[in-house]
Design an enzyme around this catalytic site. Sequence first.
Site, PDB file in Angstrom:
ATOM      1  N   LYS A 186      -7.740 -39.458 -47.742  1.00  0.00           N
ATOM      2  CA  LYS A 186      -8.183 -39.417 -49.136  1.00  0.00           C
ATOM      3  C   LYS A 186      -8.935 -40.689 -49.528  1.00  0.00           C
ATOM      4  O   LYS A 186      -9.752 -40.684 -50.439  1.00  0.00           O
ATOM      5  CB  LYS A 186      -7.001 -39.160 -50.052  1.00  0.00           C
ATOM      6  CG  LYS A 186      -6.345 -37.818 -49.720  1.00  0.00           C
ATOM      7  CD  LYS A 186      -5.754 -37.122 -50.888  1.00  0.00           C
ATOM      8  CE  LYS A 186      -5.426 -35.667 -50.609  1.00  0.00           C
ATOM      9  NZ  LYS A 186      -4.568 -35.423 -49.449  1.00  0.00           N
TER      10      LYS A 186
HETATM   11  C1  LIG Z   1      -4.490 -34.151 -48.834  1.00  0.00           C
HETATM   12  C2  LIG Z   1      -4.098 -34.075 -47.409  1.00  0.00           C
HETATM   13  C3  LIG Z   1      -4.353 -32.933 -46.612  1.00  0.00           C
HETATM   14  C4  LIG Z   1      -4.957 -31.666 -47.186  1.00  0.00           C
HETATM   15  O1  LIG Z   1      -6.301 -31.812 -47.539  1.00  0.00           O
HETATM   16  P1  LIG Z   1      -7.021 -30.760 -48.509  1.00  0.00           P
HETATM   17  O2  LIG Z   1      -8.313 -31.358 -48.852  1.00  0.00           O
HETATM   18  O3  LIG Z   1      -6.119 -30.625 -49.703  1.00  0.00           O
HETATM   19  O4  LIG Z   1      -7.137 -29.470 -47.761  1.00  0.00           O
HETATM   20  C5  LIG Z   1      -4.013 -32.983 -45.278  1.00  0.00           C
HETATM   21  N1  LIG Z   1      -3.439 -34.075 -44.738  1.00  0.00           N
HETATM   22  C6  LIG Z   1      -3.162 -35.187 -45.464  1.00  0.00           C
HETATM   23  C7  LIG Z   1      -2.495 -36.346 -44.806  1.00  0.00           C
HETATM   24  C8  LIG Z   1      -3.492 -35.233 -46.824  1.00  0.00           C
HETATM   25  O5  LIG Z   1      -3.208 -36.338 -47.544  1.00  0.00           O
END
Ligand SMILES: *Cc1c(COP(=O)(O)O)cnc(C)c1O
Length: 492
Positions: free
Chosen positions: A130
């Site tokens: 993120k």
């Molecule tokens: C947010 C997240 C996901 C999922 O990603 P999306 O964009 O919601 O599909 C997968 N793995 C981790 C570690 C995350 O923080």
Amino acid sequence: MQYVSTRAAALAAASSSQQFSDILLGGLAVDGGLFLPTAYPQVTGAELDAWRQLSYADLAFEILKKFATDIPEADLRALTAKTYTKEVYKNARKGEKASQITPLRVLEEGENGTKLVLQALSNGPTLAFKDMAMQLLGNLFEYTLAKQNAQLNIFGATSGDTGSAAEYAMRGKQGIRVFMLSPHKKMSAFQTAQMFSLQDPNIFNIAIEGVFDDAQDMVKAVSNDLPFKAKQKIGTVNSINWARVVAQVVYYFRGYLSATTSNDQKVSFTVPSGNFGNICAGHIARMMGLPIDKLVAATNENDVLDEFFRTGVYRVRKSSETYHTSSPSMDISKASNFERFIYDLVGRDGDRTRALFQKVETHGGFDLSGKPGADGDEFKLVAKYGFKSGKSTHDDRLNTIRDVADDYGIVIDTHTADGIKVARENLEPGVTMIVLETALAAKFNETILDALGEDAERPEGFENIEDLPQKFVVMPPDVEKMKAYIAANTGL
Ligand SMILES: *Cc1c(COP(=O)(O)O)cnc(C)c1O
């Protein structure tokens, strides 16, 4: 570049389109839809060839300038240069170059011409992918707010990754405050320490006496008070934010270009998926002309997406039916970015998209399988967009973490393990399969300990994070108290 809502009727769309900066600070479109460009910008083979040699920051600039046409190019270049540096993405593993920002690691080359590669997206300050988008968003927000001489108070709820990524992206930024709610004593010690150890005066950690849904309900209640929201200049940074999606498009290009020497080589991606934000960026990269072969969505026990890509039935779950798993950032009951893909799948028909997602509200889903009584037959077109899927369970996760440690000598996190498990089921001769590594193992140490009998390695600087002084307030789930707290701290 103009943007339009996924729910806009064709005529309305023509008159109500907006520019990148107009939608940057907003969330949903007024009609409840999500923003998309009126047409995807295209890349040529010559551009791809030229981009192969670029640094991550320069590549990000080239891609972003196709979407953010209303930001002067020199400003955009300065923003990407400031965001994608080896100082920000310094948590690379041994053997990885931090300066590559999202380094690739070849795990395996099969005798039959299969290849399995890991792309590290989690070397940023909070050790999850993120950061890739949120760090850019922080700089874009600061830039835009300064131009408008405005301020923004970000208000959200988190169970872990999103909240900390937002705080690390916004800390110390002019014109921005972050009010982040989390369930009191429900996050892991590591995640709690990551957020609460921030001492910046513009970061407000609020531990709510309750569970995540209580915190989420408070965010909804406060956001539904429109006069309060306007007066307090409240905004969000959730996964439907368009700039976050665009920032994520960049690493698909980086992964493809780093894994290949020419544009006729085949590359697929497997993406650990929850809200469909990450893989939606892959879809957009493909629509722009990046020659991605397959996009494989990997889910955990919460298999809303896997079910759709196997059957054409999109069936959201109640929050009581959502499993709490050991890959918690993928524990979703509905995929908030999925509407962007459906809009393309139904031929960019806003009326149709609106009807389908209204049916999600009234009937809990829709059916595009083409069977008698279905809402449509577009499922037959899914293959054309390259999508595939698979599912992974707690046992698969433990086994995959062990296998990867044994076979390749690295420790992966639980979400990435779901990705590797599903990627292995989708290997094809002559195709490089890149698995996106969405977090580092240290964040989910409890499960690593179960799988390996030892702690995950922590990147430098995180060794004693739990011992740092913490700054947070504890509050009951009381909406009026929350509003008073916000107003007192914004002075608005
Ligand atoms: C947010 C997240 C996901 C999922 O990603 P999306 O964009 O919601 O599909 C997968 N793995 C981790 C570690 C995350 O923080």
